[in-house]
Structures are given as C-alpha cells and as structure tokens.
Scaffold this motif. Sequence first.
Motif, PDB file in Angstrom:
ATOM      1  N   SER A   1       3.244  -1.460   3.323  1.00 46.80           N
ATOM      2  CA  SER A   1       2.817  -1.779   1.962  1.00 46.80           C
ATOM      3  C   SER A   1       3.842  -2.587   1.168  1.00 46.80           C
ATOM      4  O   SER A   1       3.489  -3.432   0.368  1.00 46.80           O
ATOM      5  CB  SER A   1       2.444  -0.498   1.198  1.00 46.80           C
TER       6      SER A   1
ATOM      7  N   GLU B   1      -6.749  -3.735   0.122  1.00 53.20           N
ATOM      8  CA  GLU B   1      -6.429  -4.894   0.975  1.00 53.20           C
ATOM      9  C   GLU B   1      -5.682  -4.455   2.239  1.00 53.20           C
ATOM     10  O   GLU B   1      -5.963  -4.929   3.349  1.00 53.20           O
ATOM     11  CB  GLU B   1      -5.565  -5.871   0.162  1.00 53.20           C
TER      12      GLU B   1
ATOM     13  N   GLN C   1      -3.707  -3.177  -9.906  1.00 53.30           N
ATOM     14  CA  GLN C   1      -3.138  -3.970  -8.811  1.00 53.30           C
ATOM     15  C   GLN C   1      -2.808  -3.092  -7.598  1.00 53.30           C
ATOM     16  O   GLN C   1      -2.985  -3.512  -6.454  1.00 53.30           O
ATOM     17  CB  GLN C   1      -1.868  -4.689  -9.294  1.00 53.30           C
TER      18      GLN C   1
ATOM     19  N   LEU D   1       3.638   2.206  -3.370  1.00 55.58           N
ATOM     20  CA  LEU D   1       3.625   0.983  -4.189  1.00 55.58           C
ATOM     21  C   LEU D   1       4.091   1.266  -5.620  1.00 55.58           C
ATOM     22  O   LEU D   1       4.801   0.472  -6.226  1.00 55.58           O
ATOM     23  CB  LEU D   1       2.215   0.390  -4.200  1.00 55.58           C
TER      24      LEU D   1
ATOM     25  N   ARG E   1      -4.307  -3.646  -3.947  1.00 52.89           N
ATOM     26  CA  ARG E   1      -3.396  -3.830  -2.807  1.00 52.89           C
ATOM     27  C   ARG E   1      -3.664  -2.770  -1.726  1.00 52.89           C
ATOM     28  O   ARG E   1      -3.631  -3.061  -0.523  1.00 52.89           O
ATOM     29  CB  ARG E   1      -1.941  -3.742  -3.296  1.00 52.89           C
TER      30      ARG E   1
END
Length: 337
Positions: free
Chosen positions: A180, A144, A137, A127, A141
């Motif tokens: 991702s 998640e 973030q 990411l 992420r």
Amino acid sequence: MSGQPEVALSVKDLKTYFYTNNRCNKAVNGVSFEIHRGKTLCIVGESGCGKSVTAATVMQLLPTLSRIEEGSITYYSDDGPIEIEKLPRNGREMRAIRGSEIAMIFQDPMTALNPVYTIGFQIGESLKYHTDLNRKQIRERTIELLRDMGISLPEMRVKDYPHAYSGGMRQRAMIAMAMSCNPKILIADEPTTALDVTIQAQIFELMDKLKAEHDTAIMLITHDMGVVAELADDVAVMYMGNIVEAGTVDQVLRHPVHPYTRALLSSIPVLGKGKDQDIQPIPGSTPDPYQRPKGCQFAPRCTHRVEACDVMPDEVNIDDTRRVMCWRYQEFLPDGG
C-alpha cells in the motif's frame, strides 16, 4: 560496498537466539547478506533453517523470549543509514519504518489479519498511519489495491471481514496491505503458499512491477526453486541458522558448490523429464536445534563428509559475488573456478 547508495539493507554477522526452559536455540547464527535496490534476493532452505526468523529480526517482530545477540542490520534510508538492531522494538522510529519503508508479507494471512476488523479498515490503517491521504482517498486507494490484486467487486469486498475471504483472497489482501505504501524494501515470507499457480503468477508480476517502478528491494523467502529461477537476482541458501552458499541466481542454480545446495536441487522433479527421472531425497532430517551436531551442521546428512567436517568451516569468498561454507567446495567448482 555497504555504503554505496544501491544497497538498501545490509545485514552483518546476525545472531538471533531464542530462550525457552533454560535452553537456547541459535535460530540465526551468524548470517550476512545485502539487498540491493531494484533487485530480488531469494532465501531458500528447508523448514526450520532460520529464514522466517531472519525476516522477523529485520522487522523487529521477534517474540519476547528472543534477542539479537550480535551483528548489525543497517537500513539505508533517504535520510542516511539507520541501525535497526539498536532501535527499541516498538519505539516510534521502528513503527514509522515498519510498513511504510520496510513492509512484510506474512506466511499465514489468517493469523496476520485481525478477524474483528474489515479488510478495508485494515489496509486503510496502514495508509492512515503512513500517508497524508484523507478518508475518501484512503478508501479509493484501498479499493484500487484490492482490484490490482485480482479481487473481484472490490467496492463490495472492501467491507468484508477476513472470514468471508478464501485463503487465497486473504493472502492477496495481506499483499495489498504490504504494498500500500510502496515500500523501499519488501520482505515476502512464502507469499504465495496458499495460492493456485495462476494467482501466484499475478502476485509475482505485481512484485516485479513494484521493483521496476519504485526501485524496491525485495527479500523473498521461498521453498520453490522454480520461483527462484524466475524471480531472483541473488540467492542465499540457509541451513540451521547459517547461509551455507550465496551468489547470483546463475551461479547458485547452474553451478552449486555446497553439498546441501546440490542435494536440494537433486530432490526437485524437473518438468518435461517424465516419470523416469532420478529424484534423490536428502537423507535424514534436520537436526534438533537444541542438540546440534558438532562442526558442519549438514555433515550428518552429507554424502561428501570427511573428518575435517567435525570442525565448522569458515565462510570463503570464491569471488566478488559468491561465498560458501564447505571444506570441499573446490571439488564442485566448474572448470576454471
């Protein structure tokens, strides 16, 4: 057809050879296929037929003593076609594509994950490299993604190292990493080998969701004909570095015309038919890649062999979606072709 926008990746006459001890293994020997946006192409065949090498070639992740001898790999990006085979293996352009636009789920998560970094760090690296997310973030992420993969207590497990995960959890972490960045093309090499059937179903559901929501093109390598029947739009059957039969899933599974495809399907037990069903194993074993039979590579194991099989058959297009490499394919065509 290749120039149309729905084609995500086009591979033409690809030849990938391995060189060891002054010998050459023609691992992929003239393979052609297309993957379309929002569709799944399943590549099936026995171990050693060249499925994983084809995937590694597309990703430019080949070992040092190997090279692309011929052919083209064209990726249709948003900015226009990119000829992958011409890019340096570890150049900036290939690294930018790998992971963000074309992602791969590897067969063995233990060798694909780095044992000295946490799972969260490894997913976060992808990411960090391919998105503009900040550190907070990225962490959100990552958690998640792990939750989407069915990993319980992801807020805690994100700090774990690979050895603290079971085989199935490691595979799910690998899949989280591949998904991702919502890639345009997802190459999945036996993605559910280590997983039990309930988790397999979840993973395939996630891949289907990615396909539906992001129009992702999926290339799925598998041995499991049940998975093919469930997920594939198109099927390519590989044997000894060649695609011997290809077509839509309906064509290939309902009316196979290559003896190898027919033999593969005959060797699979059918659920519900009971213990008295006649399961026919394929005779013999895959030839030594350094001492290949002349002509058709399947001929030594084929019950339909004729003299013509001493010469390699050309690839024949039966119709717009169907092709085969066999001298006797017409005998197996359903009535009316």
